[in-house]
Scaffold this motif. Structure first.
Motif, mmCIF file in Angstrom:
data_model
loop_
_atom_site.group_PDB
_atom_site.id
_atom_site.type_symbol
_atom_site.label_atom_id
_atom_site.label_comp_id
_atom_site.label_asym_id
_atom_site.label_seq_id
_atom_site.Cartn_x
_atom_site.Cartn_y
_atom_site.Cartn_z
ATOM 1 N N ARG A 157 -11.383 -5.026 10.244
ATOM 2 C CA ARG A 157 -10.155 -4.335 9.879
ATOM 3 C C ARG A 157 -9.179 -4.348 11.059
ATOM 4 O O ARG A 157 -9.571 -4.096 12.198
ATOM 5 C CB ARG A 157 -10.513 -2.894 9.518
ATOM 6 C CG ARG A 157 -9.350 -1.945 9.384
ATOM 7 C CD ARG A 157 -8.905 -1.801 7.979
ATOM 8 N NE ARG A 157 -7.824 -0.826 7.838
ATOM 9 C CZ ARG A 157 -7.047 -0.761 6.766
ATOM 10 N NH1 ARG A 157 -7.225 -1.597 5.768
ATOM 11 N NH2 ARG A 157 -6.091 0.133 6.687
ATOM 12 N N LEU A 215 5.576 -15.132 17.934
ATOM 13 C CA LEU A 215 4.719 -15.091 16.744
ATOM 14 C C LEU A 215 3.290 -14.681 17.133
ATOM 15 O O LEU A 215 2.647 -13.889 16.431
ATOM 16 C CB LEU A 215 4.719 -16.479 16.096
ATOM 17 C CG LEU A 215 4.233 -16.599 14.660
ATOM 18 C CD1 LEU A 215 5.108 -15.798 13.710
ATOM 19 C CD2 LEU A 215 4.232 -18.062 14.234
ATOM 20 N N GLU A 218 3.271 -10.947 18.007
ATOM 21 C CA GLU A 218 3.341 -10.148 16.779
ATOM 22 C C GLU A 218 1.987 -10.109 16.083
ATOM 23 O O GLU A 218 1.581 -9.083 15.529
ATOM 24 C CB GLU A 218 4.389 -10.756 15.845
ATOM 25 C CG GLU A 218 4.719 -9.907 14.645
ATOM 26 C CD GLU A 218 5.683 -10.616 13.697
ATOM 27 O OE1 GLU A 218 6.776 -10.101 13.487
ATOM 28 O OE2 GLU A 218 5.343 -11.707 13.182
ATOM 29 N N PHE A 308 7.309 -23.501 12.828
ATOM 30 C CA PHE A 308 7.211 -22.110 12.373
ATOM 31 C C PHE A 308 6.343 -22.006 11.121
ATOM 32 O O PHE A 308 5.426 -21.196 11.047
ATOM 33 C CB PHE A 308 8.617 -21.567 12.085
ATOM 34 C CG PHE A 308 8.615 -20.164 11.548
ATOM 35 C CD1 PHE A 308 8.457 -19.083 12.396
ATOM 36 C CD2 PHE A 308 8.740 -19.926 10.185
ATOM 37 C CE1 PHE A 308 8.452 -17.784 11.903
ATOM 38 C CE2 PHE A 308 8.732 -18.631 9.681
ATOM 39 C CZ PHE A 308 8.583 -17.558 10.548
ATOM 40 N N ARG A 328 -4.421 -9.639 5.621
ATOM 41 C CA ARG A 328 -3.958 -9.081 4.360
ATOM 42 C C ARG A 328 -2.458 -9.224 4.272
ATOM 43 O O ARG A 328 -1.718 -8.652 5.055
ATOM 44 C CB ARG A 328 -4.347 -7.622 4.240
ATOM 45 C CG ARG A 328 -5.765 -7.326 4.740
ATOM 46 C CD ARG A 328 -6.483 -6.367 3.852
ATOM 47 N NE ARG A 328 -6.853 -7.053 2.619
ATOM 48 C CZ ARG A 328 -7.629 -6.502 1.686
ATOM 49 N NH1 ARG A 328 -8.078 -5.292 1.844
ATOM 50 N NH2 ARG A 328 -7.937 -7.173 0.599
ATOM 51 N N SER A 329 -2.023 -9.997 3.341
ATOM 52 C CA SER A 329 -0.597 -10.222 3.166
ATOM 53 C C SER A 329 -0.372 -10.671 1.734
ATOM 54 O O SER A 329 -1.096 -11.529 1.238
ATOM 55 C CB SER A 329 -0.138 -11.292 4.152
ATOM 56 O OG SER A 329 1.190 -11.649 3.902
ATOM 57 N N TRP A 330 0.583 -10.039 1.091
ATOM 58 C CA TRP A 330 0.823 -10.374 -0.298
ATOM 59 C C TRP A 330 2.306 -10.639 -0.506
ATOM 60 O O TRP A 330 3.148 -9.984 0.098
ATOM 61 C CB TRP A 330 0.364 -9.232 -1.196
ATOM 62 C CG TRP A 330 -1.091 -8.965 -1.070
ATOM 63 C CD1 TRP A 330 -2.105 -9.626 -1.707
ATOM 64 C CD2 TRP A 330 -1.721 -7.976 -0.243
ATOM 65 N NE1 TRP A 330 -3.318 -9.099 -1.328
ATOM 66 C CE2 TRP A 330 -3.118 -8.095 -0.434
ATOM 67 C CE3 TRP A 330 -1.258 -7.004 0.633
ATOM 68 C CZ2 TRP A 330 -4.041 -7.282 0.216
ATOM 69 C CZ3 TRP A 330 -2.177 -6.202 1.289
ATOM 70 C CH2 TRP A 330 -3.549 -6.347 1.073
ATOM 71 N N PRO A 331 2.612 -11.583 -1.382
ATOM 72 C CA PRO A 331 4.023 -11.883 -1.619
ATOM 73 C C PRO A 331 4.673 -10.848 -2.538
ATOM 74 O O PRO A 331 3.991 -10.181 -3.308
ATOM 75 C CB PRO A 331 3.969 -13.243 -2.314
ATOM 76 C CG PRO A 331 2.641 -13.277 -2.991
ATOM 77 C CD PRO A 331 1.711 -12.432 -2.171
ATOM 78 N N VAL A 332 5.976 -10.728 -2.426
ATOM 79 C CA VAL A 332 6.725 -9.911 -3.385
ATOM 80 C C VAL A 332 7.391 -10.859 -4.381
ATOM 81 O O VAL A 332 7.671 -12.011 -4.063
ATOM 82 C CB VAL A 332 7.803 -9.044 -2.690
ATOM 83 C CG1 VAL A 332 7.168 -8.025 -1.785
ATOM 84 C CG2 VAL A 332 8.816 -9.881 -1.933
ATOM 85 N N ARG A 333 7.627 -10.358 -5.585
ATOM 86 C CA ARG A 333 8.265 -11.188 -6.603
ATOM 87 C C ARG A 333 9.760 -10.949 -6.607
ATOM 88 O O ARG A 333 10.215 -9.814 -6.482
ATOM 89 C CB ARG A 333 7.676 -10.875 -7.976
ATOM 90 C CG ARG A 333 6.364 -11.601 -8.201
ATOM 91 C CD ARG A 333 5.822 -11.306 -9.588
ATOM 92 N NE ARG A 333 4.500 -10.721 -9.489
ATOM 93 C CZ ARG A 333 3.867 -10.167 -10.520
ATOM 94 N NH1 ARG A 333 4.445 -10.102 -11.710
ATOM 95 N NH2 ARG A 333 2.656 -9.664 -10.357
ATOM 96 N N ASP A 380 14.401 -13.441 5.612
ATOM 97 C CA ASP A 380 13.517 -12.327 5.277
ATOM 98 C C ASP A 380 12.130 -12.806 4.885
ATOM 99 O O ASP A 380 11.174 -12.034 4.901
ATOM 100 C CB ASP A 380 14.096 -11.538 4.099
ATOM 101 C CG ASP A 380 15.359 -10.800 4.497
ATOM 102 O OD1 ASP A 380 15.369 -10.210 5.587
ATOM 103 O OD2 ASP A 380 16.328 -10.830 3.729
ATOM 104 N N TRP A 402 6.802 -12.496 3.130
ATOM 105 C CA TRP A 402 7.782 -11.968 4.085
ATOM 106 C C TRP A 402 7.109 -11.378 5.317
ATOM 107 O O TRP A 402 7.774 -10.783 6.146
ATOM 108 C CB TRP A 402 8.677 -10.932 3.414
ATOM 109 C CG TRP A 402 7.971 -9.773 2.821
ATOM 110 C CD1 TRP A 402 7.279 -9.755 1.659
ATOM 111 C CD2 TRP A 402 7.866 -8.458 3.359
ATOM 112 N NE1 TRP A 402 6.765 -8.513 1.429
ATOM 113 C CE2 TRP A 402 7.104 -7.702 2.456
ATOM 114 C CE3 TRP A 402 8.334 -7.834 4.512
ATOM 115 C CZ2 TRP A 402 6.791 -6.358 2.675
ATOM 116 C CZ3 TRP A 402 8.031 -6.496 4.709
ATOM 117 C CH2 TRP A 402 7.267 -5.781 3.814
ATOM 118 N N GLN A 403 5.811 -11.497 5.423
ATOM 119 C CA GLN A 403 5.150 -11.004 6.634
ATOM 120 C C GLN A 403 4.276 -12.101 7.197
ATOM 121 O O GLN A 403 3.591 -12.758 6.450
ATOM 122 C CB GLN A 403 4.289 -9.787 6.322
ATOM 123 C CG GLN A 403 5.094 -8.542 6.164
ATOM 124 C CD GLN A 403 5.553 -7.979 7.488
ATOM 125 O OE1 GLN A 403 4.939 -8.238 8.509
ATOM 126 N NE2 GLN A 403 6.624 -7.231 7.482
#
Lengths: 403, 403
Positions: A157, A215, A218, A308, A328-333, A380, A402-403
């Motif tokens: 985690r 990068l 981050e 990139f 853990r990263s998920w896209p937005v619609r 973004d 976006w992340q």
């Protein structure tokens, strides 16, 4: 000759070839934010260590109040008051109650708390209870939150602020985490000058070093900047060897000419094994991946935009693999603001801006020629167009990373 | 007496009452990641500063190749070679060409580059061109990326790695950013002990200080820990005054008993103006907001879970407002794994885990009694159930906030 691989094949290759190193270091809780847990964390104590009230009110024996109401209150003797931060020293016999504040300890024998709003203090040492108690009502029992042996957080985690809170609750002042990965960054190219120098004729500034360094920071790695190496195979070999010896991973970037790419392949082959030459994405095809033992040696495209995307899509998952980190990263619609063409047998990446209006999210693709870093400035997020897709019509629903 | 406000009313109040402070400081590019741009950044130069080729090939005059093909190549004299990192010194007269690598400068007068794959070197000083050039083909022109005066990034942007790349490209070694906000954190409560102490009877560890400190760090603020103050109005007044004098914002947390809440209200009223007492969310109702000038004075609930949600939903937007920061965060859509009840006239927050299978994202709500910090440990995000909604059925689509 190695074949060009699809993105899925590259990610599978990474999972197959590299493995998490079993290393850890101990940091204080104050330094643990964003670090990767090296092992499961279990509680050694009860939290809370006593039965607590969740309301301001009266602790009592529920059965003394069964059947009471506004009209016919249960009248109990006030046995005393529980103070915050102290044990419940007050004894509460049957037909009695004790005042208890929110978070206060419940006296032994009491099995519920009635909110003060449902009581009346008659001022003569008795309290009227206007609503019957039920055993367990308005209580948190000892160990309701955690008890000895309960796993609170699992290895891998990445510690978020809420996890820091949970670790504080169980008194973990020291946490075992993965050491930060040291990642060497080498830029190659005769045409590159450092950011603080004005480019002469035919020269451009080294964009990839500062961008990749940011990068990596981050992400939570420790970038090690090996500077700019001109396209000289001997120098590049020395620097790469130096970086491979002192880092957990090495990223070469640039060297867009064919000769330098061949040199990078030879050097990686000499230091270990070349695993990959070319990924079927646009931009980003001229990517090289090799390894020296469990150390990845990565050759990124020289174009900053390509570098990139390849870093985001493959280098970060690779570093996560080395740490056993859960990514853990998920896209937005969002709805695409205009049509986008794609027709070249490679997955296409496109940066975009997101605009929100009346709760509707719109993705505005940023168009530019290949290699222009301003395509990314202010972006973004980005979308991916599948290799088999010939383009996306205006207003189609897209997924934005976006992340 | 102030009324309980809805979340929307609270956010409008924040926008209305607080304003961005016009402050800035200069940091080096290496330190600029995650900082908030204080002003628009414009380029002062052309990038690139010369016409560049985007391919390995031959620079030439397009019209010399019109009509050529595999069968009838255009035969051009090889005038020389452009080297990486050097200006295009070679002169290319009509009916001639020069070798140019990817990223190399285009000689004066040439208007396109033909990929080496579509050429043939006859070895006698001539090159066969098998595919006609078109003016502008495979070129990036001087200033295509940026030109003097072009705005590259806008004020209020939180600098991401790609922005660092763009700043590097235009030679910005120094960046004007907002100073990090100093945020004082004070925990109140007789029952609290520091994390490194074992709680005695009736005591619990101070969870909110380390959790809020981590949240503020993640946001990019500078937390200032004022420690634990017992529920004593005089001491609390002194500490709050000290924090208000030395910080840009003050967060009081805890003091769950009614007396302490009243004390916090009095203190905030004395230092400035009380703006808000109570937000219609669950958990998180007992929230106080005031101000001393443009400095927010915030009283968070003592329950860590409530404090966490209020901090995420209101404190971070408030801090962003003080910086003029653009807050960008979008929820992901997921399918709820089980039904969730809600029926109390307040917006309800619920932490959840996200599970992905076959590309389908499922939100698994974490159920627990109020105030249990382990509800948050390992949580991937949270969902909000509207105040007018009586619950969500299993399999309904929900929006998960995870950042």
């Amino acid at each position: 000759m190695l074949e060009v691989k699809t993105p899925e094949e590259v990610l599978r290759l990474i999972e197959k070839v590299f493995y998490p190193a079993d290393r850890s270091e101990t940091v204080s809780l104050a330094e643990a934010l964003g670090r990767v847990l090296a092992e499961d964390v279990s509680a050694e104590e009860y939290v809370p260590d006593f039965d607590r009230s969740t309301v301001d009110g009266y602790a009592l024996h529920a059965k003394d109040t069964f059947g009471c109401s506004d009209a016919i209150p249960a009248i109990l003797n006030l046995a005393g008051e529980v103070k915050m931060g102290e044990g419940a020293a007050v004894r509460v016999p049957r037909d009695a109650c004790a005042y208890v504040p929110t978070g206060g300890a419940i006296p032994e024998g009491c099995d519920c708390a009635v909110m003060i709003e449902y009581t009346e203090d008659y001022g003569d040492g008795t309290i009227g209870i206007l609503k019957p108690g039920v055993p367990g009502m308005n209580l948190i029992f000892r160990g309701d939150d955690v008890f000895p042996g309960k796993t609170v957080l699992c290895a891998s985690r990445v510690l978020a602020p809420q996890d820091i809170g949970a670790l504080a609750a169980i008194g973990k002042t020291q946490v075992s985490v993965r050491p930060r990965l040291r990642v060497g960054v080498i830029s190659t190219g005769y045409e590159l000058v450092p950011v603080d120098r004005k480019p002469g004729p035919g020269q451009v500034r080294d964009v990839n070093s500062p961008m990749l360094t940011a990068l990596l920071k981050e992400f939570g790695a420790e970038p090690v900047d090996f500077g700019i190496v001109v396209d000289d195979e001997k120098l590049l070999r020395e620097k790469t060897l130096d970086a491979a010896e002192n880092c957990d991973a090495v990223i070469l970037s640039g060297g867009s000419s064919a000769g330098v790419k061949d040199a990078a392949c030879r050097i990686i082959g000499e230091l270990g094994e070349l695993l990959l030459h070319g990924i079927a994405i646009k931009p980003g095809k001229p990517t090289i991946l090799g390894r020296a033992g469990n150390k990845p040696l990565i050759g990124l495209p020289g174009h900053p935009v390509a570098a990139f995307f390849v870093a985001k899509l493959f280098v970060l998952p690779l570093l996560a693999r080395l740490e056993g980190r859960t990514l853990r990263s998920w896209p937005v619609r969002a709805e695409l603001s205009e049509s986008l063409n794609a027709n070249h047998g490679r997955m296409q990446m496109n940066a975009c801006r997101l605009a929100e209006e009346d709760g509707k999210l719109t993705a505005v693709p940023i168009r530019s020629k290949s290699g222009l870093i301003t395509q990314l400035a202010g972006a973004d997020g980005y979308l991916m167009i599948d290799r088999d897709c010939e383009g996306l019509p205006k207003n189609s629903e897209v997924e934005i990373y976006w992340q």
